[in-house]
Design an enzyme around this catalytic site. Structure first.
Site, PDB file in Angstrom:
ATOM      1  N   THR A 154      -6.158   7.244   7.186  1.00  0.00           N
ATOM      2  CA  THR A 154      -5.903   6.035   6.266  1.00  0.00           C
ATOM      3  C   THR A 154      -7.314   5.348   6.160  1.00  0.00           C
ATOM      4  OG1 THR A 154      -4.670   3.790   6.244  1.00  0.00           O
ATOM      5  CG2 THR A 154      -5.491   4.626   8.486  1.00  0.00           C
ATOM      6  N   GLY A 155      -7.146   4.712   5.154  1.00  0.00           N
ATOM      7  CA  GLY A 155      -8.589   3.784   4.738  1.00  0.00           C
ATOM      8  C   GLY A 155      -8.960   4.304   3.279  1.00  0.00           C
TER       9      GLY A 155
ATOM     10  N   ARG B  88      -6.549   8.036 -10.512  1.00  0.00           N
ATOM     11  CA  ARG B  88      -7.386   8.260  -9.447  1.00  0.00           C
ATOM     12  C   ARG B  88      -6.636   8.827  -8.378  1.00  0.00           C
ATOM     13  NH1 ARG B  88      -6.668   6.047  -3.899  1.00  0.00           N
ATOM     14  NH2 ARG B  88      -8.852   6.016  -2.996  1.00  0.00           N
ATOM     15  N   VAL B  89      -6.833   9.596  -7.485  1.00  0.00           N
ATOM     16  CA  VAL B  89      -6.185  10.170  -6.383  1.00  0.00           C
ATOM     17  C   VAL B  89      -7.052  10.049  -5.107  1.00  0.00           C
ATOM     18  CG1 VAL B  89      -5.216  12.485  -5.299  1.00  0.00           C
ATOM     19  CG2 VAL B  89      -4.859  11.908  -7.724  1.00  0.00           C
ATOM     20  N   GLY B  90      -6.404   9.515  -4.213  1.00  0.00           N
ATOM     21  CA  GLY B  90      -7.221   9.607  -3.010  1.00  0.00           C
ATOM     22  C   GLY B  90      -6.996  10.689  -1.791  1.00  0.00           C
ATOM     23  N   ASP B  91      -7.334  10.488  -0.583  1.00  0.00           N
ATOM     24  CA  ASP B  91      -7.172  11.509   0.244  1.00  0.00           C
ATOM     25  C   ASP B  91      -5.668  12.021   0.753  1.00  0.00           C
ATOM     26  OD1 ASP B  91      -6.903   8.907   1.346  1.00  0.00           O
ATOM     27  OD2 ASP B  91      -6.991   9.749   3.250  1.00  0.00           O
TER      28      ASP B  91
ATOM     29  N   THR C 192       1.425   6.938  -0.003  1.00  0.00           N
ATOM     30  CA  THR C 192       0.628   5.619  -0.061  1.00  0.00           C
ATOM     31  C   THR C 192       0.696   5.636  -1.757  1.00  0.00           C
ATOM     32  OG1 THR C 192      -1.692   4.566  -0.077  1.00  0.00           O
ATOM     33  CG2 THR C 192      -1.669   6.987  -0.867  1.00  0.00           C
TER      34      THR C 192
ATOM     35  N   GLY D 271      -9.980   6.511   0.743  1.00  0.00           N
ATOM     36  CA  GLY D 271      -9.756   7.937   0.563  1.00  0.00           C
ATOM     37  C   GLY D 271     -11.091   8.522  -0.080  1.00  0.00           C
TER      38      GLY D 271
ATOM     39  N   SER E  53       0.874  -1.219   0.086  1.00  0.00           N
ATOM     40  CA  SER E  53      -0.018   0.033  -0.167  1.00  0.00           C
ATOM     41  C   SER E  53       0.908   1.355  -0.135  1.00  0.00           C
ATOM     42  CB  SER E  53      -0.868   0.205   1.349  1.00  0.00           C
ATOM     43  OG  SER E  53      -1.333  -0.864   1.398  1.00  0.00           O
TER      44      SER E  53
ATOM     45  N   THR F 225      -2.339   3.007   4.248  1.00  0.00           N
ATOM     46  CA  THR F 225      -1.661   4.272   3.950  1.00  0.00           C
ATOM     47  C   THR F 225      -0.629   4.593   5.160  1.00  0.00           C
ATOM     48  OG1 THR F 225      -3.517   5.342   2.801  1.00  0.00           O
ATOM     49  CG2 THR F 225      -1.611   6.872   3.702  1.00  0.00           C
TER      50      THR F 225
HETATM   51  N1  GLY Z   1      -6.211   6.209   1.869  1.00  0.00           N
HETATM   52  C1  GLY Z   1      -5.328   6.170   0.667  1.00  0.00           C
HETATM   53  C2  GLY Z   1      -6.263   6.150  -0.553  1.00  0.00           C
HETATM   54  O1  GLY Z   1      -7.211   5.889  -0.325  1.00  0.00           O
HETATM   55  O2  GLY Z   1      -5.605   6.372  -1.408  1.00  0.00           O
END
Ligand code: GLY
Length: 352
Positions: free
Chosen positions: A250-251, A227-230, A217, A253, A96, A199
């Site tokens: 974490t988790g 795709r971009v997460g949080d 991450t 995003g 991850s 993450t």
């Molecule tokens: N928390 C990391 C992601 O969702 O990319």
């Protein structure tokens, strides 16, 4: 600090010692039992025990310990956070974080990272960065060497190459093999089934009371390209306010991004909640609004300027790592489910 457990000794402490110090603290230690959402015992360290590093997941412990070493060797708090995160980014077994991560649906690992320094409220971030070993350092360079906060995709990669950052494979051979199997099993639908991911968010408090944080991450496994997460989004995956505290996430995003989760945790600390309650209250607030309720798979860590720390996650919670001189432990956060939600934050009225 009423209700705060404070470590009194700086001698090296094992996890057993840690357990023995306080019955109250044991509710936060590694256990499969979900903790109640009712007011949690607050945990903190004395000023003399800083620096303090708190990070997500058991793998964060090695990063925390590296961060402590860097600081003790004379590095800045920012150096400590950055180089602590290198440890997790370099772990080829971590699916991850870093180039050992699970690739996207096109078979390429795209990395997201950000770093934030309390002093000056400075930040840098990169997203969808390919083939660079330490995205956290590229994020730092964006902060320090450009007038910008965030670079993405090919632009971020070109910047990293110009700055001489170490390159690596865009996907490891083992992950590529697994991706090929996954690809073969996919039907024509574009909506790929995401793979779980963990993450690293790492926040630190220095002896001078200043704060820093970083987050890194490879994101959701088999995500759509781009795709971009949080994690690289300031206020979502990480937020630092030098007057108040710092938080990281974490988790999944998507479930943090839509609520500016880490910013919200810090704002609750600003309103007077402890780090632990601020994490719980943020989860509660998100779950109240979100159609998925508590089925969100998200977690937060937080520290405040006083050296208190806490964490919370949906479901049965999650494990996080806490390190300061003489102590390095993995703790179990409380978890929140629809059943376990109770009044938190003392007499705080329920969130509307
Ligand atoms: N928390 C990391 C992601 O969702 O990319």
């Amino acid at each position: 600090m009423p209700g705060t457990f404070v470590f009194k000794s700086l001698k090296p402490m094992t996890r057993r010692d840690f357990l023995a110090r306080s019955g109250a603290v044991s509710t936060l230690l590694v256990t499969s039992r979900p903790a109640s959402a009712a007011a949690q015992p607050q945990v903190g360290i004395p000023a003399s025990a800083k620096p303090l590093f708190v990070s997500t997941w058991p793998f964060g412990r090695a990063s925390n310990e590296a961060a402590l070493k860097v600081f003790q060797a004379g590095g800045s708090l920012l150096d400590a956070v950055e180089q602590g995160i290198w440890v997790t980014e370099s772990d080829a077994g971590n699916g991850s974080v870093g180039l050992g991560g699970i690739p996207n649906a096109a078979g390429v690992v795209q990395l997201d990272a950000c770093i934030m320094e309390g002093v000056g409220h400075r930040a840098g971030s990169v997203a969808a960065l390919e083939g660079i070993r330490h995205p956290i350092s590229v994020a730092r360079r964006v902060m320090e060497k450009t007038p910008h906060v965030m670079l993405v995709g090919e632009g971020a990669r070109q910047f990293a190459l110009e700055q001489g950052f170490e390159q690596g494979e865009r996907v490891s051979p083992g992950r590529e093999k697994a991706w090929k199997n996954w690809k073969a099993q996919q039907d024509a639908k574009r909506a790929s089934k995401p793979k779980g991911h963990d993450t690293i968010a790492l926040v630190g408090l220095g002896p001078d009371g200043h704060l820093c944080g970083g987050c890194s991450t490879s994101g959701m496994g088999y995500k759509l390209p781009g795709r971009v997460g949080d994690s690289p989004i300031l206020g979502s995956g990480l937020y630092v306010d030098d007057e108040i505290g710092a938080a990281g996430a974490t988790g999944i995003g998507e479930n943090v991004l839509r609520y500016c989760g880490s910013y919200q945790v810090v704002e609750y600390m600003r309103q007077g909640l402890s780090p632990q309650d601020a994490c719980l209250e943020t989860l509660r607030r998100i779950a109240k609004k979100d159609p998925k309720g508590f089925d969100l798979s998200i977690s937060f860590i937080a520290i405040d300027k006083q050296g208190r720390f806490g964490a919370a996650g949906t479901g049965s919670g999650f494990q996080y790592s806490v390190t300061f001189p003489g102590t390095s432990v993995v703790l179990q956060s409380p978890g929140l489910t629809a059943k376990s939600v109770g009044p938190i934050g003392g007499n705080r009225p329920p969130v509307k």
